[in-house]
Motif scaffolding. Sequence first.
Motif, PDB file in Angstrom:
ATOM      1  N   ILE A  35       0.850  -1.183   0.000  1.00  0.00           N
ATOM      2  CA  ILE A  35       0.000   0.000   0.000  1.00  0.00           C
ATOM      3  C   ILE A  35       0.890   1.239   0.000  1.00  0.00           C
ATOM      4  O   ILE A  35       1.755   1.395   0.863  1.00  0.00           O
ATOM      5  N   TYR A  36       0.652   2.105  -0.946  1.00  0.00           N
ATOM      6  CA  TYR A  36       1.413   3.354  -1.055  1.00  0.00           C
ATOM      7  C   TYR A  36       0.808   4.389  -0.118  1.00  0.00           C
ATOM      8  O   TYR A  36      -0.383   4.668  -0.184  1.00  0.00           O
ATOM      9  N   ARG A  37       1.648   4.970   0.743  1.00  0.00           N
ATOM     10  CA  ARG A  37       1.142   5.922   1.737  1.00  0.00           C
ATOM     11  C   ARG A  37       1.896   7.254   1.704  1.00  0.00           C
ATOM     12  O   ARG A  37       1.847   7.996   2.666  1.00  0.00           O
ATOM     13  N   ASP A  38       2.564   7.531   0.611  1.00  0.00           N
ATOM     14  CA  ASP A  38       3.404   8.737   0.542  1.00  0.00           C
ATOM     15  C   ASP A  38       2.835   9.817  -0.361  1.00  0.00           C
ATOM     16  O   ASP A  38       3.591  10.573  -0.957  1.00  0.00           O
ATOM     17  N   GLY A  39       1.544   9.879  -0.526  1.00  0.00           N
ATOM     18  CA  GLY A  39       0.958  10.909  -1.386  1.00  0.00           C
ATOM     19  C   GLY A  39      -0.039  10.319  -2.357  1.00  0.00           C
ATOM     20  O   GLY A  39      -0.600   9.241  -2.129  1.00  0.00           O
ATOM     21  N   ASP A  40      -0.236  11.030  -3.448  1.00  0.00           N
ATOM     22  CA  ASP A  40      -1.221  10.623  -4.451  1.00  0.00           C
ATOM     23  C   ASP A  40      -0.694   9.482  -5.326  1.00  0.00           C
ATOM     24  O   ASP A  40       0.506   9.402  -5.597  1.00  0.00           O
ATOM     25  N   ASN A  41      -1.618   8.648  -5.755  1.00  0.00           N
ATOM     26  CA  ASN A  41      -1.278   7.570  -6.688  1.00  0.00           C
ATOM     27  C   ASN A  41      -1.030   8.126  -8.076  1.00  0.00           C
ATOM     28  O   ASN A  41      -1.565   9.161  -8.463  1.00  0.00           O
TER      29      ASN A  41
END
Length: 98
Positions: A35-41
């Motif tokens: 899961i990416y949690r560093d900003g927008d996809n």
Amino acid sequence: MRRCVSFCTSGMMYKDEQRRYKQKNLSLLLRHGLIYRDGDNWTGKHRLWIKKAIAELNSLQKETVKEYLGHLDYITENIKRIDQRIEALASEGRYREK
């Protein structure tokens, strides 16, 4: 006029396909706890994260993500090309705003 409508419709179809491939990619990553949690996809930073994150996947899963990304790049380039062509057509006399 009919050609222009067909051309615009193909652009919309590509945008729908682009949305589906983004979702497929995110769903596959999520299924494996990535899961990416560093900003927008779908930013440059997100794409770099995907390339690093797939190291945790098995070879078939990596291949699938890479296929999805390759297809997404292809679709995105087609959308850009179609949008440019629509802009060019819109500036022609019969389509120009009066």
